[in-house]
Write a protein that holds these residues in place. Structure first.
Motif, mmCIF file in Angstrom:
data_model
loop_
_atom_site.group_PDB
_atom_site.id
_atom_site.type_symbol
_atom_site.label_atom_id
_atom_site.label_comp_id
_atom_site.label_asym_id
_atom_site.label_seq_id
_atom_site.Cartn_x
_atom_site.Cartn_y
_atom_site.Cartn_z
ATOM 1 N N LEU A 76 -11.420 3.848 -3.392
ATOM 2 C CA LEU A 76 -10.144 4.440 -3.810
ATOM 3 C C LEU A 76 -9.061 3.373 -3.989
ATOM 4 O O LEU A 76 -8.253 3.442 -4.918
ATOM 5 N N SER A 77 -9.058 2.399 -3.093
ATOM 6 C CA SER A 77 -8.069 1.320 -3.183
ATOM 7 C C SER A 77 -8.276 0.476 -4.431
ATOM 8 O O SER A 77 -7.307 0.037 -5.067
ATOM 9 N N ASP A 78 -9.532 0.235 -4.791
ATOM 10 C CA ASP A 78 -9.822 -0.528 -5.994
ATOM 11 C C ASP A 78 -9.378 0.225 -7.250
ATOM 12 O O ASP A 78 -8.896 -0.383 -8.213
ATOM 13 N N LYS A 79 -9.562 1.535 -7.237
ATOM 14 C CA LYS A 79 -9.228 2.343 -8.403
ATOM 15 C C LYS A 79 -7.720 2.566 -8.526
ATOM 16 O O LYS A 79 -7.160 2.566 -9.644
ATOM 17 N N ASP A 87 -2.178 4.920 0.267
ATOM 18 C CA ASP A 87 -1.469 4.344 1.421
ATOM 19 C C ASP A 87 -1.551 5.279 2.628
ATOM 20 O O ASP A 87 -1.726 4.838 3.768
ATOM 21 N N VAL A 88 -1.409 6.575 2.382
ATOM 22 C CA VAL A 88 -1.511 7.549 3.476
ATOM 23 C C VAL A 88 -2.908 7.527 4.071
ATOM 24 O O VAL A 88 -3.083 7.566 5.301
ATOM 25 N N LEU A 89 -3.912 7.452 3.215
ATOM 26 C CA LEU A 89 -5.289 7.398 3.711
ATOM 27 C C LEU A 89 -5.519 6.123 4.525
ATOM 28 O O LEU A 89 -6.199 6.148 5.560
ATOM 29 N N ALA A 90 -4.938 5.027 4.065
ATOM 30 C CA ALA A 90 -5.049 3.774 4.816
ATOM 31 C C ALA A 90 -4.380 3.914 6.176
ATOM 32 O O ALA A 90 -4.879 3.391 7.189
ATOM 33 N N TYR A 107 3.502 2.554 8.741
ATOM 34 C CA TYR A 107 4.278 3.564 8.023
ATOM 35 C C TYR A 107 5.729 3.121 7.832
ATOM 36 O O TYR A 107 6.337 3.393 6.786
ATOM 37 N N ASP A 108 6.283 2.451 8.830
ATOM 38 C CA ASP A 108 7.664 1.960 8.709
ATOM 39 C C ASP A 108 7.801 0.990 7.538
ATOM 40 O O ASP A 108 8.797 1.024 6.799
ATOM 41 N N ASP A 109 6.824 0.118 7.378
ATOM 42 C CA ASP A 109 6.867 -0.852 6.287
ATOM 43 C C ASP A 109 6.847 -0.159 4.923
ATOM 44 O O ASP A 109 7.532 -0.595 3.983
ATOM 45 N N ILE A 110 6.074 0.917 4.825
ATOM 46 C CA ILE A 110 6.034 1.660 3.561
ATOM 47 C C ILE A 110 7.364 2.344 3.296
ATOM 48 O O ILE A 110 7.896 2.321 2.181
ATOM 49 N N LEU A 111 7.936 2.953 4.340
ATOM 50 C CA LEU A 111 9.191 3.684 4.180
ATOM 51 C C LEU A 111 10.368 2.767 3.858
ATOM 52 O O LEU A 111 11.353 3.201 3.259
ATOM 53 N N LYS A 112 10.282 1.511 4.257
ATOM 54 C CA LYS A 112 11.347 0.561 3.901
ATOM 55 C C LYS A 112 11.437 0.385 2.388
ATOM 56 O O LYS A 112 12.522 0.212 1.830
ATOM 57 N N ASP A 113 10.287 0.435 1.742
ATOM 58 C CA ASP A 113 10.255 0.273 0.284
ATOM 59 C C ASP A 113 10.372 1.608 -0.448
ATOM 60 O O ASP A 113 10.794 1.652 -1.605
ATOM 61 N N VAL A 120 4.011 9.980 3.994
ATOM 62 C CA VAL A 120 4.059 8.938 5.027
ATOM 63 C C VAL A 120 5.029 9.332 6.139
ATOM 64 O O VAL A 120 4.764 9.144 7.332
ATOM 65 N N TRP A 121 6.154 9.890 5.759
ATOM 66 C CA TRP A 121 7.156 10.332 6.733
ATOM 67 C C TRP A 121 6.557 11.364 7.692
ATOM 68 O O TRP A 121 6.737 11.296 8.912
ATOM 69 N N LYS A 122 5.782 12.293 7.139
ATOM 70 C CA LYS A 122 5.184 13.342 7.976
ATOM 71 C C LYS A 122 4.094 12.779 8.884
ATOM 72 O O LYS A 122 3.933 13.224 10.027
#
Length: 316
Positions: A76-79, A87-90, A107-113, A120-122
């Protein structure tokens, strides 16, 4: 059955699980693993391959098969590089093997961007609750709902947190938003009624169990008509019922209504509820109707279960 037929049957079963949001993790993993071993699913399934891989990934996480989970996640990541869904699955993969702190940091790192990434928040909120940081979870969930007000699942989650802390007034306040967002969904009305009953607001529970039954049975084909001689209001009026109307949500609501009528008929004290108490005659009519409906559910059943229900209802 040939291997091709076996593969086709497995794919059909998995597609049916996805269509009905059925987890069935053990079976999904067994069938999914066989398909993965048979060759590249992305070449055989076309666009359905990605939903298949996500399904098998979640099943593998549930069962604890990290090797299969990683295989699906890698494809999935490759595709879909940079996909928020991946990202959520990761993040779920990290939750399965790392500490909550590491998952929260991810998750914090993702939410920063991307501060508006609802999924991700949930996930972050779920970790806070799972690790006992209830106040922080409530704080973030309320902030989340300020942004994503229409998220019914989040309102139910907030109500559940409040109920687990015995804060039933706050739970009812949260559930009131689900009634505004989905007024014709009997599930949310039933949950509101049961929470009101747990909070000992019996008049409110009586009212909402009645509303739940009205919603749940409104669109059923009329196969049977239960009448209350046209006296009183709400459920004391004529109600059309299908022969299967006593099942599921409807059955649970009838049970709840019977519990309410018992309490209302057995006490003479005034209620602190802001909901008016129906007239006694109305309660008696509803009590009789609730008894009939509960008995109807068990009328075709034999054995001790039926006897226990009849004894509870006071019917020989």
């Amino acid at each position: 059955m040939s291997s091709t037929q076996t593969l086709s049957a497995a794919l059909k079963t998995l597609a049916n699980y996805r269509a009905h949001s059925t987890r069935a993790s053990q079976d999904v993993l067994a069938k999914g693993s066989a398909i993965l071993r048979d060759g590249r699913p992305e070449a055989k399934l076309g666009d359905d391959a990605w939903a298949f891989l996500e399904q098998v990934f979640l099943a593998a996480i549930d069962v604890g098969n990290i090797e299969i989970a990683d295989e699906c996640l890698h494809k999935l990541s490759d595709k879909f590089p940079g996909s928020t869904r991946v990202d959520v699955l990761a993040g779920i993969r990290i939750e399965a093997s790392e500490s909550p702190e590491i998952a929260l940091k991810f998750y914090d790192d993702i939410l920063k961007d991307d501060s508006a990434n609802a999924a991700v928040w949930k996930r972050r909120i779920s970790i806070l609750r799972r690790t006992g940081k209830i106040e922080k979870a409530v704080e973030e969930l309320k902030e989340y709902l300020d942004t994503f007000y229409n998220d019914l699942e989040a309102w139910v989650e907030l109500a559940d947190i409040y109920s687990s802390c015995y804060q039933y007034s706050s739970a009812l306040s949260s559930l009131s938003h689900t009634l505004l967002l989905a007024p014709q969904n009997p599930f949310y009305t039933l949950q509101f009624a049961e929470t009101a009953y747990t909070a000992n607001d019996i008049p409110l529970a009586f009212k909402m169990f009645s509303v739940c039954i009205e919603i749940a049975e409104r669109d059923l084909e009329p196969g049977e008509v239960v009448r209350s001689k046209g006296k009183g209001k709400a459920l004391a009026e004529d109600i059309d019922l299908d022969e299967n109307a006593g099942e599921g949500i409807s059955t649970r609501a009838w049970f709840g209504l019977k519990l309410c009528t018992r309490i209302l008929l057995s006490t003479s004290s005034s209620s602190p509820s802001q909901t008016p108490i129906p007239k006694r005659k109305t309660i008696e009519l509803v009590d009789e109707l609730a008894t009939e409906r509960v008995l109807a559910v068990y009328s075709s059943n034999d054995g001790k279960g039926k006897e226990n229900v009849r004894a509870w209802l006071g019917r020989s």
